[in-house]
Scaffold this motif. Structure first.
Motif, short mmCIF file in Angstrom:
data_model
loop_
_atom_site.label_atom_id
_atom_site.label_comp_id
_atom_site.label_asym_id
_atom_site.label_seq_id
_atom_site.Cartn_x
_atom_site.Cartn_y
_atom_site.Cartn_z
N SER B 29 68.30 -94.83 -66.39
CA SER B 29 69.40 -95.11 -65.64
C SER B 29 69.81 -96.21 -66.00
N ASP B 30 70.60 -96.93 -65.17
CA ASP B 30 70.92 -98.46 -65.13
C ASP B 30 69.75 -99.32 -65.16
N THR B 34 70.44 -104.11 -60.52
CA THR B 34 71.37 -103.05 -60.03
C THR B 34 71.56 -103.08 -58.74
N ARG B 37 72.80 -100.30 -56.49
CA ARG B 37 72.13 -98.77 -56.78
C ARG B 37 70.91 -98.81 -55.89
N GLN B 45 71.01 -90.43 -61.42
CA GLN B 45 71.84 -90.78 -62.83
C GLN B 45 70.77 -90.53 -64.02
N LYS B 192 69.17 -102.34 -74.55
CA LYS B 192 68.92 -102.27 -73.33
C LYS B 192 68.00 -103.23 -72.65
N GLY B 225 65.48 -100.30 -62.16
CA GLY B 225 65.70 -99.18 -63.19
C GLY B 225 65.04 -97.94 -62.77
#
Ligand SMILES: [Zn+2]
Lengths: 134, 395
Positions: B29-30, B34, B37, B45, B192, B225
């Motif tokens: 995911s992101d 976050t 989220r 996601q 990332k 995450g």
């Protein structure tokens, strides 16, 4: 004592241990069947599964199995840093977590230590250890 | 059921067993920070992206595996949120290695014919929540023999192991730092990754003490995450768009809960989980091309390498010296930048599987380990408490 201090919640396994500490005595368990000392206290022997366990008073002597100097701590411990938390192997053969207090610079794994009782509150005494200087 | 399939590339005699189940989809995911989220959104996601990656759909999923502490029964909340009523569900939580265990359990379930497609997920918003270090004022059951002494967990427990490793084997802080530096080099090649600035051994040694002998840069990140892994039976894998990454072997164990009760501070359960995984996979240590090892702390890596038999007990420090695990080194390890530099949302194990899969598919761009065919993943959970090892391979 800080209201957020993680206090033990006594149960029927642990009560004799904590009550012994209040009398400045260190009590651990012993298995009548396989003759091993046991710590922490429990209702069944982890070595042979016997439930014939008795309490014995420890001599309170042991050696440092490992230790760390804590520099970053949280909650009620944040203000106390640095302090030493250790695993001590009692001469009876069990291992327990503790603090090493009155620490000189020559703390080392393998050093002999002896129990000392820290009365943190009227109803809470912890077993700390100090180097056994003879 | 065992398939026997000869692999011409490895010679006529070479036989690989256990083409029972494969990883066919992976996604994050992101990651990082976050704040807008939820853990459910992160997992949704990642799950959607992993199923897209596999070329499968939500309706193909008939087994759910997750672990977390964001509600009392994560499988129930997650499956409801995703609209999945599984045939099989497994909420095994043994800490950060849970997902390697999930993968092993998924293969066992597929082998038994209980389901065809499993979805493994994880999510955490621990960085945004800022609640990681909140302590309960009540220590119950067997926690009560440790918590009053103020050991910061988990780092303090790993520090106890590191101190004993240094005492027993002469391992140095520089050797521990080698792991952090090499891992950061891999992170520089992963866009990332949360931390990508190069660091030196001296930087690690100069970073502040957390619990001696561990410095700040010996410790994993605290990030948000999520991740997801799709596991398919050989039959379902044939419908997938990506080439399958076969699960060749798995092993797991846990040796203790509290660090006082670890049988030997210098021998982790990876000794057993690794031996079982290698035996099942029928491969040798020197055949492994890329290794993804749980790096909650630098010491975790040394202990795991030793327990897995990549070097002898006590030799971990020497083994990682000279940037041996860095890009271009002999022993490519933690190629995404690891929990030390890429991301670490509390329980990191799912990200090890994601990176190993991508390496075996050849999708890793600048950080790709050339011709990687066999990968080893080894997760560690709790305070060196649980170990789960899997060996993955491609056709
Ligand atoms: Zn017994």
């Amino acid at each position: 004592m800080d209201e957020n201090f993680p206090r033990p919640v006594l149960d029927s396994d642990s009560r004799p241990f904590w009550e012994g500490l209040q009398r400045h005595e260190l009590w651990i368990q012993y298995c009548s069947l396989c003759h091993q000392h046991i710590f922490y206290p429990r209702s069944i022997c982890p070595y042979c599964f016997s439930d014939d366990l008795v309490w014995k008073q420890s001599h309170g002597r042991g050696t440092i199995y490992s230790y760390t100097v804590v520099h970053t701590a949280f909650g009620p411990f944040a203000e106390e840093t640095p302090y030493v938390v250790a695993l001590v192997a009692l001469d009876e053969g069990v291992r327990m977590m503790t603090r090493i207090v009155g620490v000189p610079d020559d703390i080392e794994i393998g050093r002999k230590v002896v129990v000392t009782f820290a009365d943190l509150a009227e109803d809470l005494t912890l077993p700390y250890f100090r180097l056994d200087v003879g | 059921m065992t398939w026997l399939r000869s692999c011409p590339d490895w010679g006529e005699k070479r036989v690989v067993r256990d083409y029972v189940a494969a990883i066919v989809g992976v996604a994050e995911s992101d990651l990082g920070f976050t704040p807008n989220r939820t853990v459910l959104q992160l997992q949704a996601q990642a799950a959607k992206a992993a199923l897209d990656d596999a070329g499968l759909t939500r309706n193909d999923v008939d087994a759910i595996f997750t672990a977390g502490n964001w509600t009392w029964a994560p499988n129930l909340m997650l499956a409801e949120y995703l609209g999945i009523q599984p045939k099989y569900t497994d909420g095994t939580n043994i800490g950060g290695s849970s997902f390697e265990a999930h993968l092993g359990h998924a293969v066992a379930g597929i082998r038994a014919g209980l389901f065809d497609v499993a979805l493994i997920t994880y999510g955490s918003t621990q960085r945004s929540d800022r609640n990681r270090n909140r302590l309960s004022p009540h220590s119950v059951l067997t926690e009560q023999y440790e918590r009053s002494f103020g050991l910061p967990v988990p780092v303090g427990a790993y520090a106890l192991a590191a101190m004993r490793h240094q005492h027993q084997y002469g391992t140095t802080s520089e050797q521990l730092a080698e792991v952090a530096v090499a891992t950061r080099k891999w992170a520089q090649m992963n866009e990332k990754a949360f931390m990508r600035e190069p660091i030196t051994i001296q930087d690690v040694l100069n970073s502040r003490w957390i619990a001696e002998p561990l410095h700040l840069l010996d410790c994993c990140l605290v990030t948000d995450g999520g991740g997801a892994v799709v596991v398919a039976s050989a039959k379902a894998a044939a419908r997938s768009t990506k080439r399958p990454v076969w699960v060749l072997g798995h092993g797991e164990t846990h040796t203790h809960n509290s660090i006082s009760n670890m049988p030997d501070l210098l021998v982790t359960g990876a000794k057993e989980s690794g031996a079982r995984a290698f035996e099942r996979a029928g491969v040798a240590r020197d055949e492994i091309d890329v290794v993804e090892i749980y790096d909650s702390f630098t010491i975790t890596v040394l202990l795991t390498l030793e327990a897995l038999g990549f070097c002898d007990l006590g030799e971990g420090g020497a083994f990682v010296s000279g940037q041996r695990t860095a890009p271009g080194g002999e022993f490519p390890m933690n190629t995404n930048g690891g929990g030390l530099s890429y991301c670490h949302p509390g329980m990191y194990g799912i990200f090890l599987l994601i990176e190993a899969t991508r390496q075996l598919r050849g999708e890793c761009g600048p950080r790709q380990v050339k011709d990687a065919r066999l990968a080893l993943v080894s997760g560690t959970g709790g305070v060196l408490s649980s170990s789960a090892t899997v060996i993955l391979g491609r056709d």
